[in-house]
Design an enzyme around this catalytic site. Structure first.
Site, PDB file in Angstrom:
ATOM      1  N   GLU A  48       5.371  -8.649  -6.852  1.00 14.31           N
ATOM      2  CA  GLU A  48       3.993  -8.834  -7.312  1.00 14.31           C
ATOM      3  C   GLU A  48       3.151  -9.215  -6.093  1.00 14.31           C
ATOM      4  O   GLU A  48       3.304 -10.309  -5.541  1.00 14.31           O
ATOM      5  CB  GLU A  48       3.979  -9.926  -8.390  1.00 14.31           C
ATOM      6  CG  GLU A  48       2.749  -9.903  -9.257  1.00 14.31           C
ATOM      7  CD  GLU A  48       2.455  -8.567  -9.904  1.00 14.31           C
ATOM      8  OE1 GLU A  48       3.371  -7.907 -10.434  1.00 14.31           O
ATOM      9  OE2 GLU A  48       1.272  -8.157  -9.873  1.00 14.31           O
ATOM     10  N   CYS A  79       6.096  -0.548  -2.470  1.00 10.42           N
ATOM     11  CA  CYS A  79       5.379  -0.957  -3.678  1.00 10.42           C
ATOM     12  C   CYS A  79       4.450  -2.141  -3.394  1.00 10.42           C
ATOM     13  O   CYS A  79       3.413  -1.958  -2.769  1.00 10.42           O
ATOM     14  CB  CYS A  79       6.391  -1.244  -4.791  1.00 10.42           C
ATOM     15  SG  CYS A  79       5.674  -1.009  -6.419  1.00 10.42           S
ATOM     16  N   ARG A 105      -3.873  -0.484  -7.386  1.00 10.59           N
ATOM     17  CA  ARG A 105      -2.719  -1.135  -8.030  1.00 10.59           C
ATOM     18  C   ARG A 105      -2.509  -0.629  -9.457  1.00 10.59           C
ATOM     19  O   ARG A 105      -3.453  -0.222 -10.120  1.00 10.59           O
ATOM     20  CB  ARG A 105      -2.912  -2.648  -8.081  1.00 10.59           C
ATOM     21  CG  ARG A 105      -2.909  -3.302  -6.731  1.00 10.59           C
ATOM     22  CD  ARG A 105      -3.101  -4.805  -6.876  1.00 10.59           C
ATOM     23  NE  ARG A 105      -2.008  -5.408  -7.616  1.00 10.59           N
ATOM     24  CZ  ARG A 105      -2.135  -6.536  -8.310  1.00 10.59           C
ATOM     25  NH1 ARG A 105      -3.292  -7.135  -8.403  1.00 10.59           N
ATOM     26  NH2 ARG A 105      -1.086  -7.036  -8.946  1.00 10.59           N
ATOM     27  N   ILE A 132       7.716   1.580 -10.384  1.00  6.71           N
ATOM     28  CA  ILE A 132       7.625   0.452 -11.325  1.00  6.71           C
ATOM     29  C   ILE A 132       6.254  -0.188 -11.179  1.00  6.71           C
ATOM     30  O   ILE A 132       5.975  -0.826 -10.164  1.00  6.71           O
ATOM     31  CB  ILE A 132       8.729  -0.593 -11.052  1.00  6.71           C
ATOM     32  CG1 ILE A 132      10.119   0.061 -11.141  1.00  6.71           C
ATOM     33  CG2 ILE A 132       8.623  -1.748 -12.049  1.00  6.71           C
ATOM     34  CD1 ILE A 132      11.258  -0.819 -10.678  1.00  6.71           C
ATOM     35  N   ARG A 133       5.409   0.017 -12.168  1.00  2.41           N
ATOM     36  CA  ARG A 133       4.037  -0.495 -12.101  1.00  2.41           C
ATOM     37  C   ARG A 133       3.475  -0.327 -10.687  1.00  2.41           C
ATOM     38  O   ARG A 133       2.983  -1.253 -10.053  1.00  2.41           O
ATOM     39  CB  ARG A 133       3.992  -1.971 -12.548  1.00  2.41           C
ATOM     40  CG  ARG A 133       4.252  -2.104 -14.045  1.00  2.41           C
ATOM     41  CD  ARG A 133       4.401  -3.513 -14.582  1.00  2.41           C
ATOM     42  NE  ARG A 133       3.743  -4.553 -13.817  1.00  2.41           N
ATOM     43  CZ  ARG A 133       2.452  -4.903 -13.928  1.00  2.41           C
ATOM     44  NH1 ARG A 133       1.665  -4.260 -14.757  1.00  2.41           N
ATOM     45  NH2 ARG A 133       1.968  -5.874 -13.229  1.00  2.41           N
ATOM     46  N   HIS A 168      10.353   2.781  -5.093  1.00  2.00           N
ATOM     47  CA  HIS A 168      11.392   1.841  -4.667  1.00  2.00           C
ATOM     48  C   HIS A 168      12.618   2.572  -4.122  1.00  2.00           C
ATOM     49  O   HIS A 168      13.589   2.767  -4.871  1.00  2.00           O
ATOM     50  CB  HIS A 168      11.836   0.985  -5.852  1.00  2.00           C
ATOM     51  CG  HIS A 168      10.840  -0.061  -6.246  1.00  2.00           C
ATOM     52  ND1 HIS A 168      10.889  -1.348  -5.786  1.00  2.00           N
ATOM     53  CD2 HIS A 168       9.743   0.016  -7.036  1.00  2.00           C
ATOM     54  CE1 HIS A 168       9.887  -2.047  -6.292  1.00  2.00           C
ATOM     55  NE2 HIS A 168       9.177  -1.232  -7.059  1.00  2.00           N
ATOM     56  N   GLU A 170      14.894   1.491  -2.445  1.00  2.00           N
ATOM     57  CA  GLU A 170      16.069   0.597  -2.441  1.00  2.00           C
ATOM     58  C   GLU A 170      16.792   0.606  -3.790  1.00  2.00           C
ATOM     59  O   GLU A 170      17.883   0.065  -3.907  1.00  2.00           O
ATOM     60  CB  GLU A 170      15.649  -0.828  -2.047  1.00  2.00           C
ATOM     61  CG  GLU A 170      14.942  -1.641  -3.116  1.00  2.00           C
ATOM     62  CD  GLU A 170      13.476  -1.273  -3.320  1.00  2.00           C
ATOM     63  OE1 GLU A 170      13.017  -0.266  -2.766  1.00  2.00           O
ATOM     64  OE2 GLU A 170      12.790  -1.990  -4.075  1.00  2.00           O
TER      65      GLU A 170
HETATM   66  N1  GLN Z   1       2.328  -3.993  -9.725  1.00  2.00           N
HETATM   67  C1  GLN Z   1       2.785  -4.700  -8.559  1.00  2.00           C
HETATM   68  C2  GLN Z   1       1.612  -5.213  -7.733  1.00  2.00           C
HETATM   69  O1  GLN Z   1       0.517  -4.885  -7.991  1.00  2.00           O
HETATM   70  C3  GLN Z   1       3.655  -3.839  -7.700  1.00  2.00           C
HETATM   71  C4  GLN Z   1       4.882  -3.453  -8.473  1.00  2.00           C
HETATM   72  C5  GLN Z   1       6.132  -3.342  -7.660  1.00  2.00           C
HETATM   73  O2  GLN Z   1       6.223  -3.807  -6.523  1.00  2.00           O
HETATM   74  N2  GLN Z   1       7.136  -2.757  -8.257  1.00  2.00           N
HETATM   75  O3  GLN Z   1       1.821  -5.960  -6.806  1.00  2.00           O
END
Ligand code: GLN
Length: 187
Positions: A48, A79, A105, A132-133, A168, A170
């Site tokens: 995050e 990310c 984002r 992922i998001r 990602h 990884e």
């Molecule tokens: N949504 C996260 C952000 O805004 C990033 C998501 C992630 O690192 N998988 O920081």
């Protein structure tokens, strides 16, 4: 070669595992004193970005990391790490702000918040990509090379010593993108 992996929050252990599979030693950067250790490259993991940015400020590490990157320290942001590096973040203030990109984002909407695909990565070929998001890069400056796109959105790029991926690498059993980063360090 030794890699420092930022370990204040997020998916840092996965990067460490992958590096050890590649036979590369790494250590966790959790506090300012860890930056005194010698390392050849830095990984900023997913997680995050708002939390990571806040912790980097509270732990008094933001300026030193920013300075290191500006001096040429090779860095790989995945990310949230991409967001930390972005000079511009849509509707938010930047964190490290060293890479000439505009990051958006959580950019794939709710249903598509997380998804998996394969796409072409310049210099590597087809690679698996787990989002992922995730953010994407809406625009990039003239010094930035676009390395991968998904649905017309930039998802990986490089500016000299800085490499970023919105997905990602990884999390898939594929070592090629990390190896690409290690090649940046070797050169
Ligand atoms: N949504 C996260 C952000 O805004 C990033 C998501 C992630 O690192 N998988 O920081």
């Amino acid at each position: 070669m030794t890699i420092g992996v930022l370990a204040v929050q997020g998916a840092f252990i996965e990067h460490e595992k992958l590096l050890s599979e590649l036979g590369v030693s790494s250590f966790e950067i959790r506090q300012k004193s860890d930056l005194r250790k010698s390392f050849d490259g830095l990984i900023l993991p997913g997680g995050e970005s708002t939390v990571q940015g806040k912790l980097l400020r509270e732990l008094n590490m933001l300026d030193e990391i920013k300075h290191g990157i500006e001096q040429g320290l090779p860095v790989f942001g995945t990310c949230a790490g991409l967001i930390l590096l972005a000079k511009n973040i849509a509707e938010e203030d930047p964190h490290l702000g060293t890479m000439d990109i505009l990051a958006v984002r959580n950019a794939y909407g709710r249903q598509l918040g997380s998804f998996y695909t394969n796409s072409h990565f310049q210099g590597i070929g087809e690679v698996p990509m787990t989002f992922i998001r995730a953010p994407y890069i809406k625009s990039a400056g003239p010094d930035v090379d676009i390395l991968a796109e998904v649905d017309g959105k930039i998802v990986a790029a490089r500016q000299k010593n800085q490499l970023v991926a919105a997905f990602h690498p990884e999390l898939n059993n594929d070592l090629r993108i990390h190896n690409y980063f290690l090649d940046i360090i070797r050169k």
